[in-house]
Scaffold this motif. Structure first.
Motif, PDB file in Angstrom:
ATOM      1  N   TYR A 202       0.807  -1.221   0.000  1.00  0.00           N
ATOM      2  CA  TYR A 202       0.000   0.000   0.000  1.00  0.00           C
ATOM      3  C   TYR A 202       0.839   1.269   0.000  1.00  0.00           C
ATOM      4  O   TYR A 202       1.904   1.321   0.598  1.00  0.00           O
ATOM      5  CB  TYR A 202      -0.921   0.045   1.223  1.00  0.00           C
ATOM      6  CG  TYR A 202      -2.028  -0.964   1.165  1.00  0.00           C
ATOM      7  CD1 TYR A 202      -3.027  -0.888   0.198  1.00  0.00           C
ATOM      8  CD2 TYR A 202      -2.083  -2.001   2.080  1.00  0.00           C
ATOM      9  CE1 TYR A 202      -4.039  -1.811   0.142  1.00  0.00           C
ATOM     10  CE2 TYR A 202      -3.103  -2.938   2.028  1.00  0.00           C
ATOM     11  CZ  TYR A 202      -4.075  -2.841   1.058  1.00  0.00           C
ATOM     12  OH  TYR A 202      -5.077  -3.758   0.995  1.00  0.00           O
ATOM     13  N   ILE A 203       0.277   2.291  -0.640  1.00  0.00           N
ATOM     14  CA  ILE A 203       0.866   3.632  -0.661  1.00  0.00           C
ATOM     15  C   ILE A 203      -0.071   4.524   0.153  1.00  0.00           C
ATOM     16  O   ILE A 203      -1.279   4.526  -0.071  1.00  0.00           O
ATOM     17  CB  ILE A 203       0.974   4.170  -2.100  1.00  0.00           C
ATOM     18  CG1 ILE A 203       1.750   3.203  -2.997  1.00  0.00           C
ATOM     19  CG2 ILE A 203       1.580   5.566  -2.119  1.00  0.00           C
ATOM     20  CD1 ILE A 203       3.158   2.895  -2.532  1.00  0.00           C
ATOM     21  N   SER A 204       0.476   5.269   1.095  1.00  0.00           N
ATOM     22  CA  SER A 204      -0.376   6.112   1.936  1.00  0.00           C
ATOM     23  C   SER A 204      -0.816   7.360   1.165  1.00  0.00           C
ATOM     24  O   SER A 204      -0.151   7.808   0.228  1.00  0.00           O
ATOM     25  CB  SER A 204       0.339   6.504   3.227  1.00  0.00           C
ATOM     26  OG  SER A 204       1.481   7.261   2.934  1.00  0.00           O
ATOM     27  N   PHE A 205      -1.958   7.883   1.563  1.00  0.00           N
ATOM     28  CA  PHE A 205      -2.502   9.081   0.932  1.00  0.00           C
ATOM     29  C   PHE A 205      -3.366   9.813   1.927  1.00  0.00           C
ATOM     30  O   PHE A 205      -3.769   9.282   2.954  1.00  0.00           O
ATOM     31  CB  PHE A 205      -3.310   8.721  -0.327  1.00  0.00           C
ATOM     32  CG  PHE A 205      -4.539   7.897  -0.062  1.00  0.00           C
ATOM     33  CD1 PHE A 205      -5.756   8.502   0.237  1.00  0.00           C
ATOM     34  CD2 PHE A 205      -4.488   6.521  -0.129  1.00  0.00           C
ATOM     35  CE1 PHE A 205      -6.888   7.744   0.470  1.00  0.00           C
ATOM     36  CE2 PHE A 205      -5.616   5.752   0.107  1.00  0.00           C
ATOM     37  CZ  PHE A 205      -6.824   6.361   0.408  1.00  0.00           C
ATOM     38  N   SER A 206      -3.643  11.065   1.598  1.00  0.00           N
ATOM     39  CA  SER A 206      -4.615  11.833   2.365  1.00  0.00           C
ATOM     40  C   SER A 206      -5.783  12.099   1.431  1.00  0.00           C
ATOM     41  O   SER A 206      -5.601  12.225   0.215  1.00  0.00           O
ATOM     42  CB  SER A 206      -4.008  13.141   2.869  1.00  0.00           C
ATOM     43  OG  SER A 206      -3.568  13.926   1.782  1.00  0.00           O
ATOM     44  N   GLY A 207      -6.981  12.152   1.976  1.00  0.00           N
ATOM     45  CA  GLY A 207      -8.150  12.340   1.129  1.00  0.00           C
ATOM     46  C   GLY A 207      -9.153  13.281   1.756  1.00  0.00           C
ATOM     47  O   GLY A 207      -9.202  13.443   2.972  1.00  0.00           O
ATOM     48  N   LYS A 208      -9.935  13.912   0.886  1.00  0.00           N
ATOM     49  CA  LYS A 208     -11.019  14.757   1.356  1.00  0.00           C
ATOM     50  C   LYS A 208     -12.149  14.708   0.336  1.00  0.00           C
ATOM     51  O   LYS A 208     -11.958  14.277  -0.805  1.00  0.00           O
ATOM     52  CB  LYS A 208     -10.554  16.186   1.599  1.00  0.00           C
ATOM     53  CG  LYS A 208     -10.045  16.916   0.373  1.00  0.00           C
ATOM     54  CD  LYS A 208      -9.572  18.303   0.756  1.00  0.00           C
ATOM     55  CE  LYS A 208      -9.118  19.068  -0.487  1.00  0.00           C
ATOM     56  NZ  LYS A 208      -8.768  20.435  -0.176  1.00  0.00           N
ATOM     57  N   LYS A 209     -13.315  15.139   0.760  1.00  0.00           N
ATOM     58  CA  LYS A 209     -14.484  15.143  -0.111  1.00  0.00           C
ATOM     59  C   LYS A 209     -14.242  16.066  -1.303  1.00  0.00           C
ATOM     60  O   LYS A 209     -13.595  17.100  -1.177  1.00  0.00           O
ATOM     61  CB  LYS A 209     -15.724  15.608   0.638  1.00  0.00           C
ATOM     62  CG  LYS A 209     -16.193  14.644   1.688  1.00  0.00           C
ATOM     63  CD  LYS A 209     -17.452  15.159   2.368  1.00  0.00           C
ATOM     64  CE  LYS A 209     -17.953  14.147   3.377  1.00  0.00           C
ATOM     65  NZ  LYS A 209     -19.246  14.548   3.931  1.00  0.00           N
ATOM     66  N   TYR A 210     -14.805  15.662  -2.443  1.00  0.00           N
ATOM     67  CA  TYR A 210     -14.702  16.483  -3.641  1.00  0.00           C
ATOM     68  C   TYR A 210     -16.037  16.385  -4.378  1.00  0.00           C
ATOM     69  O   TYR A 210     -16.488  15.283  -4.718  1.00  0.00           O
ATOM     70  CB  TYR A 210     -13.569  15.988  -4.541  1.00  0.00           C
ATOM     71  CG  TYR A 210     -13.304  16.892  -5.719  1.00  0.00           C
ATOM     72  CD1 TYR A 210     -12.440  17.958  -5.608  1.00  0.00           C
ATOM     73  CD2 TYR A 210     -13.945  16.669  -6.935  1.00  0.00           C
ATOM     74  CE1 TYR A 210     -12.202  18.800  -6.685  1.00  0.00           C
ATOM     75  CE2 TYR A 210     -13.706  17.513  -8.016  1.00  0.00           C
ATOM     76  CZ  TYR A 210     -12.843  18.566  -7.886  1.00  0.00           C
ATOM     77  OH  TYR A 210     -12.605  19.403  -8.944  1.00  0.00           O
ATOM     78  N   GLY A 211     -16.675  17.496  -4.607  1.00  0.00           N
ATOM     79  CA  GLY A 211     -17.957  17.497  -5.305  1.00  0.00           C
ATOM     80  C   GLY A 211     -19.032  16.782  -4.499  1.00  0.00           C
ATOM     81  O   GLY A 211     -19.005  16.761  -3.274  1.00  0.00           O
TER      82      GLY A 211
END
Length: 185
Positions: free
Chosen positions: A135-144
């Motif tokens: 796995y590759i780590s990421f940050s995420g947030k809502k979009y649309g």
């Protein structure tokens, strides 16, 4: 005259940057968001599931059985640089779930004719290990309305082939696994 032309160019440039990039059309689709707000859709690949016994298991009865996903073809068409600012817009059923629980970004083992990733391994001594993807780590947030904007941790990206999957947390009946692919050069 030059001032008018320069002002017009700046106005057009600010208008282009102010436009929001629209969400992908279908659930499970992923688009690469480039630094200049242009986008490139990632290829979608259907997977093959494989179960492979180790040579040790076949010869001596001691070893492991591995469950893998495989994609035909060596390479993804969408390529990004190792030091690029990597952002994706991923369409989901909705964006009410933590993206870390439904989106998986992982590295493939690359060969000349296919790309593979190990899902799980079981030894004949009863030990089992699942969720073996690199796995590759990421940050995420809502979009649309129903998408996520995710940003990968570029320090974890090495040259190679990568895949992104998204699951539907509201469904027990998952369809065939579709993987969006990209490569880091």
């Amino acid at each position: 005259m030059n001032k008018i032309l320069l002002s017009a160019c700046l106005l057009v440039a600010s208008f282009v940057n102010a436009q929001e990039v629209s969400e992908p059309e279908f659930v499970g689709e992923t688009i690469l968001l480039k630094i200049d707000n242009t986008t490139t859709p990632l290829e979608k690949e259907l997977t093959q599931n494989r179960t492979v016994a180790s040579t040790g298991l076949l010869l001596s009865g001691i070893g492991k059985v591995r469950s893998q996903v495989q994609i035909e073809g060596c390479c993804a068409e969408v390529k990004i640089g190792k030091n690029d600012d990597v952002k994706f817009i991923i369409r989901a059923v909705d964006n009410n779930t933590d993206p870390l629980s439904i989106i998986k970004v992982f590295k493939f083992e690359q060969k000349k004719k296919y790309r593979r990733a190990e899902m799980s391994a079981t030894s004949n001594f009863g030990s089992s290990k699942s969720n073996n993807l690199d796995y590759i780590s990421f940050s995420g947030k809502k979009y649309g309305e129903s998408s996520y904007l995710i940003k990968l941790n570029s320090s974890e990206l090495e040259p190679g082939e990568y895949g992104i999957t998204i699951s539907n947390p509201n469904s027990l009946d998952q369809k065939q696994t579709v993987i969006s692919t990209f490569a880091v050069k």
